[in-house]
Design an enzyme around this catalytic site. Sequence first.
Site, PDB file in Angstrom:
ATOM      1  N   GLY A  56       0.860  -1.186   0.000  1.00  0.00           N
ATOM      2  CA  GLY A  56       0.000   0.000   0.000  1.00  0.00           C
ATOM      3  C   GLY A  56       0.885   1.221   0.000  1.00  0.00           C
ATOM      4  O   GLY A  56       2.072   1.131   0.309  1.00  0.00           O
ATOM      5  N   CYS A  83       5.372  -6.090   1.623  1.00  0.00           N
ATOM      6  CA  CYS A  83       5.707  -4.658   1.586  1.00  0.00           C
ATOM      7  C   CYS A  83       5.012  -3.906   2.734  1.00  0.00           C
ATOM      8  O   CYS A  83       5.313  -4.136   3.891  1.00  0.00           O
ATOM      9  CB  CYS A  83       5.369  -4.080   0.210  1.00  0.00           C
ATOM     10  SG  CYS A  83       6.161  -2.484  -0.077  1.00  0.00           S
ATOM     11  N   TYR A  84       4.049  -3.034   2.442  1.00  0.00           N
ATOM     12  CA  TYR A  84       3.354  -2.336   3.535  1.00  0.00           C
ATOM     13  C   TYR A  84       2.751  -3.351   4.504  1.00  0.00           C
ATOM     14  O   TYR A  84       2.771  -3.152   5.722  1.00  0.00           O
ATOM     15  CB  TYR A  84       2.240  -1.434   2.976  1.00  0.00           C
ATOM     16  CG  TYR A  84       1.433  -0.745   4.056  1.00  0.00           C
ATOM     17  CD1 TYR A  84       1.903   0.408   4.667  1.00  0.00           C
ATOM     18  CD2 TYR A  84       0.230  -1.287   4.501  1.00  0.00           C
ATOM     19  CE1 TYR A  84       1.190   1.024   5.683  1.00  0.00           C
ATOM     20  CE2 TYR A  84      -0.504  -0.683   5.516  1.00  0.00           C
ATOM     21  CZ  TYR A  84      -0.017   0.480   6.099  1.00  0.00           C
ATOM     22  OH  TYR A  84      -0.727   1.080   7.111  1.00  0.00           O
ATOM     23  N   HIS A 173       8.265  -7.616  -3.395  1.00  0.00           N
ATOM     24  CA  HIS A 173       7.006  -8.070  -4.010  1.00  0.00           C
ATOM     25  C   HIS A 173       7.212  -9.414  -4.719  1.00  0.00           C
ATOM     26  O   HIS A 173       7.628  -9.438  -5.880  1.00  0.00           O
ATOM     27  CB  HIS A 173       6.511  -7.027  -5.010  1.00  0.00           C
ATOM     28  CG  HIS A 173       5.966  -5.809  -4.347  1.00  0.00           C
ATOM     29  ND1 HIS A 173       4.655  -5.683  -3.961  1.00  0.00           N
ATOM     30  CD2 HIS A 173       6.577  -4.666  -3.959  1.00  0.00           C
ATOM     31  CE1 HIS A 173       4.465  -4.520  -3.382  1.00  0.00           C
ATOM     32  NE2 HIS A 173       5.625  -3.879  -3.355  1.00  0.00           N
ATOM     33  N   GLU A 175       5.026 -11.294  -5.945  1.00  0.00           N
ATOM     34  CA  GLU A 175       4.022 -11.494  -7.001  1.00  0.00           C
ATOM     35  C   GLU A 175       4.455 -10.914  -8.345  1.00  0.00           C
ATOM     36  O   GLU A 175       3.864 -11.221  -9.382  1.00  0.00           O
ATOM     37  CB  GLU A 175       2.682 -10.872  -6.572  1.00  0.00           C
ATOM     38  CG  GLU A 175       2.614  -9.352  -6.557  1.00  0.00           C
ATOM     39  CD  GLU A 175       3.196  -8.709  -5.296  1.00  0.00           C
ATOM     40  OE1 GLU A 175       3.958  -9.385  -4.575  1.00  0.00           O
ATOM     41  OE2 GLU A 175       2.913  -7.514  -5.042  1.00  0.00           O
ATOM     42  N   ASP A 231     -17.197 -12.515 -21.791  1.00  0.00           N
ATOM     43  CA  ASP A 231     -17.845 -12.846 -20.512  1.00  0.00           C
ATOM     44  C   ASP A 231     -19.273 -13.359 -20.713  1.00  0.00           C
ATOM     45  O   ASP A 231     -19.647 -14.399 -20.165  1.00  0.00           O
ATOM     46  CB  ASP A 231     -17.859 -11.627 -19.583  1.00  0.00           C
ATOM     47  CG  ASP A 231     -16.467 -11.063 -19.355  1.00  0.00           C
ATOM     48  OD1 ASP A 231     -15.496 -11.791 -19.616  1.00  0.00           O
ATOM     49  OD2 ASP A 231     -16.346  -9.903 -18.930  1.00  0.00           O
ATOM     50  N   LYS A 371     -10.455 -12.850 -15.653  1.00  0.00           N
ATOM     51  CA  LYS A 371     -10.637 -12.976 -17.112  1.00  0.00           C
ATOM     52  C   LYS A 371      -9.912 -14.210 -17.678  1.00  0.00           C
ATOM     53  O   LYS A 371     -10.468 -14.941 -18.495  1.00  0.00           O
ATOM     54  CB  LYS A 371     -10.100 -11.710 -17.788  1.00  0.00           C
ATOM     55  CG  LYS A 371     -10.476 -11.566 -19.226  1.00  0.00           C
ATOM     56  CD  LYS A 371     -11.840 -10.945 -19.303  1.00  0.00           C
ATOM     57  CE  LYS A 371     -12.251 -10.515 -20.666  1.00  0.00           C
ATOM     58  NZ  LYS A 371     -13.512  -9.751 -20.585  1.00  0.00           N
TER      59      LYS A 371
END
Length: 515
Positions: A56, A83-84, A173, A175, A231, A371
């Site tokens: 964040g 992180c945060y 991070h 990710e 979708d 998605k």
Amino acid sequence: MDNKETVIVLDFGGQYNQLIARRVREYNVYCEILPYTVDIEKIKAISPKGIIFTGGPNSVYDETSPHYTPEIFELGIPILGICYGCQLMAYSLGGVVNSAVDSSSSEYGKTITTYNTNDVLFTGLPETGVSWMSHRDYISKAPDGFSISATTSSCPVAAMSCPERKLYGVQFHPEVNHTENGNLMLKSFLYNVCGCEGEWKMDSFIDTTVAQIREKVGDKGVVLGLSGGVDSSVAAALISKAIGKQLTCVFVDQGLMRKDEGDYVEQTFTKLFDMNFVRINCQDEFLSKLKGVSEPEAKRKIIGEEFYKVFWNKIRESYGSGYFAQGTIYPDRIESGKGDAAKIKTHHNQVGVPKDINFEDIIEPLKDLFKDEVRVVGEKLGLPHELVWRQPFPGPGLGVRVIGEITAEKVKILQEADAILRDEMDKCGYAEQMSQFFAVLPGVKTVGVMGDARTYDELVAIRAVVTDDFMTADWAKIPYEILGKVSNRIINEVDHVNRVVYDITSKPPGTVEWE
Ligand code: XMP
């Protein structure tokens, strides 16, 4: 799927939150993003296998920075702070977080990091590697009971852990692709710390969802608004698998789709799937409403309003009972942890049902999927590859690509030019490398010469972009020979076009669409 093994991503306003959730899902673990304002009772009720605190933009010392009740650390649920999220964990449990504004401890970008490979997150990985950092504040002392499991030259606590309490934190991070082996660190958290079994698979998702739809619907009818986009198409295929002809898909063809696209959608769904398919052709009504209108926002408004008018009138007339289905997907409804009040993003998919229509309930079979997952489900259900992987197409269709007033003749010119572009891009294998490409009719006439005669005809522009998220985009560097071929064919094959130009504007400052 009820009682499914779930990991919660607690959102503190970081920019990579959806990415974290997708990474978790890639390891076959169901994951939900909840805002930091969520009540702890809700988390207890979900009983997750693990929780990930996101990054964040704040400092834990800011008065308005997002915090969470320390009770969360007492639940016995494994937590990974990123992180945060890592700083918040350290701060909440008695560690020391320092502001790095005036120090050299802030880090941005790729950073050489040394790992303790005895730590469960880093077992089996090299002792040093690149991690992706983006922080100002830093942890100078881990809380009591924690050991330091990674360091960098300027960050004394790049990772910390307390295995007894199943609490882990990383300043970087994992990710993000730039962190070497970051995905394996997340995997280790999921499988070796949280004890996940990886039961989130698209085959079982289809089976379970089909069973749920059957049970819920019984012998009633379901009506779905089908646009031909990914979708709503996948939602239609899934519901058709569950209840066959009890499903009616209503497809409004406003005449602003690409060449032959209305026929393609109709053929796909009538030939491949068991359902009632209702096509409403209403190009004339749309064009008469749009007559004389050239202002882009006014055009969008008319097209949107007319669409819903036609659609809901049809539903009222013929299908106003039973269930209503729509192709809402997970990113359409994620609550964000940004700002003080968590808001649900509104999205064009989340159509409000008019008050005078009384459906028993709304069915949104894809509401938990990202998605990429929707596409996997679509392929498994037998939807054609080109439909499942189709490029985004704006709701107002070619209405925002015919610049200025829209007429049937202009739509036809644009459809023909666009079809040639698509054909050439498919043939040369470039289509799959582009995020989006299309033709635009700017409504500009220029002088040309064809044969020996002067011409005064339409200009067609080609737009092609490459992007990850459509928030920013690069214009695509299509080879000149391909552009040349497209230009030749458009000028020779499409009546009333005598010039073709290529749009070399990135976003920003341009937008992808011209209107
Ligand atoms: P812009 O033009 O905003 O486009 O850079 C970004 C992406 O959004 C698509 N787009 C729309 N999609 N309704 C939609 O469903 C719309 O009104 C709309 N306008 C733009 C555009 O095609 C691109 O993929």
